[in-house]
Design a protein around this motif. Structure first.
Motif, PDB file in Angstrom:
ATOM      1  N   ALA A  80      10.619   0.761   6.585  1.00 18.95           N
ATOM      2  CA  ALA A  80       9.272   0.605   7.126  1.00 18.95           C
ATOM      3  C   ALA A  80       8.227   1.058   6.108  1.00 18.95           C
ATOM      4  N   ALA A  81       8.501   2.177   5.440  1.00 20.76           N
ATOM      5  CA  ALA A  81       7.583   2.671   4.415  1.00 20.76           C
ATOM      6  C   ALA A  81       7.466   1.682   3.267  1.00 20.76           C
ATOM      7  N   GLY A  82       8.572   1.014   2.932  1.00 20.41           N
ATOM      8  CA  GLY A  82       8.543   0.004   1.877  1.00 20.41           C
ATOM      9  C   GLY A  82       7.653  -1.174   2.237  1.00 20.41           C
ATOM     10  N   PHE A  83       7.741  -1.637   3.488  1.00 20.32           N
ATOM     11  CA  PHE A  83       6.864  -2.724   3.942  1.00 20.32           C
ATOM     12  C   PHE A  83       5.395  -2.308   3.875  1.00 20.32           C
ATOM     13  N   LEU A  84       5.107  -1.094   4.338  1.00 17.88           N
ATOM     14  CA  LEU A  84       3.726  -0.623   4.346  1.00 17.88           C
ATOM     15  C   LEU A  84       3.204  -0.434   2.922  1.00 17.88           C
ATOM     16  N   ALA A  85       4.061   0.051   2.026  1.00 15.33           N
ATOM     17  CA  ALA A  85       3.651   0.217   0.629  1.00 15.33           C
ATOM     18  C   ALA A  85       3.351  -1.131  -0.011  1.00 15.33           C
ATOM     19  N   LEU A  86       4.176  -2.132   0.285  1.00 15.71           N
ATOM     20  CA  LEU A  86       3.929  -3.461  -0.271  1.00 15.71           C
ATOM     21  C   LEU A  86       2.637  -4.039   0.300  1.00 15.71           C
ATOM     22  N   ALA A  87       2.392  -3.820   1.592  1.00 15.71           N
ATOM     23  CA  ALA A  87       1.153  -4.302   2.197  1.00 15.71           C
ATOM     24  C   ALA A  87      -0.059  -3.672   1.506  1.00 15.71           C
ATOM     25  N   ALA A  88       0.016  -2.362   1.246  1.00 15.18           N
ATOM     26  CA  ALA A  88      -1.089  -1.685   0.566  1.00 15.18           C
ATOM     27  C   ALA A  88      -1.254  -2.189  -0.859  1.00 15.18           C
ATOM     28  N   ARG A  89      -0.137  -2.431  -1.536  1.00 12.60           N
ATOM     29  CA  ARG A  89      -0.195  -2.941  -2.917  1.00 12.60           C
ATOM     30  C   ARG A  89      -0.816  -4.334  -2.949  1.00 12.60           C
ATOM     31  N   LEU A  90      -0.454  -5.174  -2.004  1.00 13.60           N
ATOM     32  CA  LEU A  90      -1.034  -6.512  -1.947  1.00 13.60           C
ATOM     33  C   LEU A  90      -2.513  -6.461  -1.596  1.00 13.60           C
ATOM     34  N   ALA A  91      -2.897  -5.495  -0.743  1.00 13.58           N
ATOM     35  CA  ALA A  91      -4.307  -5.355  -0.381  1.00 13.58           C
ATOM     36  C   ALA A  91      -5.162  -4.992  -1.590  1.00 13.58           C
ATOM     37  N   ALA A  92      -4.557  -4.310  -2.551  1.00 13.74           N
ATOM     38  CA  ALA A  92      -5.280  -3.940  -3.769  1.00 13.74           C
ATOM     39  C   ALA A  92      -5.254  -5.048  -4.810  1.00 13.74           C
ATOM     40  N   THR A  93      -4.548  -6.139  -4.516  1.00 12.48           N
ATOM     41  CA  THR A  93      -4.343  -7.189  -5.510  1.00 12.48           C
ATOM     42  C   THR A  93      -4.923  -8.534  -5.096  1.00 12.48           C
ATOM     43  N   LEU A  94      -4.777  -8.889  -3.807  1.00  6.65           N
ATOM     44  CA  LEU A  94      -5.158 -10.218  -3.340  1.00  6.65           C
ATOM     45  C   LEU A  94      -6.423 -10.173  -2.502  1.00  6.65           C
ATOM     46  N   THR A  95      -7.147 -11.262  -2.478  1.00 12.39           N
ATOM     47  CA  THR A  95      -8.358 -11.379  -1.668  1.00 12.39           C
ATOM     48  C   THR A  95      -8.311 -12.689  -0.887  1.00 12.39           C
ATOM     49  N   GLY A  96      -9.128 -12.770   0.152  1.00 14.30           N
ATOM     50  CA  GLY A  96      -9.212 -13.990   0.927  1.00 14.30           C
ATOM     51  C   GLY A  96      -8.646 -13.826   2.323  1.00 14.30           C
ATOM     52  N   ARG A  97      -8.949 -14.791   3.182  1.00 16.34           N
ATOM     53  CA  ARG A  97      -8.518 -14.710   4.576  1.00 16.34           C
ATOM     54  C   ARG A  97      -7.005 -14.776   4.719  1.00 16.34           C
ATOM     55  N   GLU A  98      -6.368 -15.665   3.943  1.00 18.16           N
ATOM     56  CA  GLU A  98      -4.914 -15.762   4.029  1.00 18.16           C
ATOM     57  C   GLU A  98      -4.250 -14.455   3.600  1.00 18.16           C
TER      58      GLU A  98
END
Length: 223
Positions: free
Chosen positions: A64-82
């Motif tokens: 679960a922590a791995g999923f949340l860490a990846l979500a946070a990493r993607l939030a710092a990398t990607l932009t847009g509605r999708e």
């Protein structure tokens, strides 16, 4: 701690969490007397009455922590509605996996006596919560990679990750159908094959994003 370091830590956590979970599952599977990996599902390793349930529960919390860490990493990398939608789904997967880990089943759902209890409605609230969390985690994860493929594809150097994400959703759907349709004696094997999909995807994206922490993918504002 600067931004670059935080991003690297998040990428490392996205890789380490799923791998630690697989190790916990493997260790628990061989250490529980009478446990049959081909037949019994993974949750049976932490069900009420199971010896050393903390091994499996700890592993799933790390997943679960791995999923949340990846979500946070993607939030710092990607932009847009999708990107926002895919990240929200991935974060939901992390939360539901954590709930699934903590809400233990009453019994091994691969056993006829346990299925009879479920049909009779005599299982506990946490047994039912575990099942609901498991279904929600499956659904949110299967949707997340396909949606995240859109912002990933916006950057040329991430198109391989975008293609892999799309294939992950397709493969996950096929394997989920196989898992649901698997004969009773093969439930454990079918589930193990299915869960390799989210584990592998999380590890691959975690590694890929760690190699390029400063690059941001942007979506065009085309109508």
């Amino acid at each position: 701690m600067n931004r670059r370091t935080v991003q690297r830590v998040l990428g490392a956590a996205a890789v380490a969490g799923p791998l630690a979970c697989v190790a916990a599952w493997a260790f628990a599977s061989v250490s529980v007397p009478g446990y049959h990996p081909m037949r019994a599902d993974l949750s049976a390793l932490a069900a009420a009455g199971a010896p050393r349930p903390w091994i499996t529960m700890s592993g799933e919390l790390l997943l679960a922590a791995g999923f949340l860490a990846l979500a946070a990493r993607l939030a710092a990398t990607l932009t847009g509605r999708e990107a926002a939608a895919g990240i929200a789904l991935l974060a939901t997967t992390g939360v539901t996996v954590a709930v699934q880990a903590l809400a233990r089943e009453d019994c091994d759902t691969g056993l006829a006596v346990c299925m009879a209890r479920e049909q009779a409605g005599t299982v506990s609230w946490h047994h039912q919560l575990h099942g609901l969390a498991a279904v929600l985690s499956f659904m949110t994860f299967l949707a997340a990679p396909a949606i995240l493929a859109v912002p990933l594809r916006a950057a040329a150097h991430r198109r391989a990750l975008a293609t892999y994400s799309t294939l992950t959703t397709v493969a996950g759907l096929v394997l989920l159908v196989d898992y649901v349709a698997a004969p009773a004696g093969w439930n454990g094997l079918a589930e193990r094959v299915f869960v390799t999909v989210p584990v592998a995807w999380t590890v691959v994206l975690g590694i890929g994003l760690r190699r390029e922490p400063q690059v941001r993918a942007t979506l065009s504002n085309c109508p």
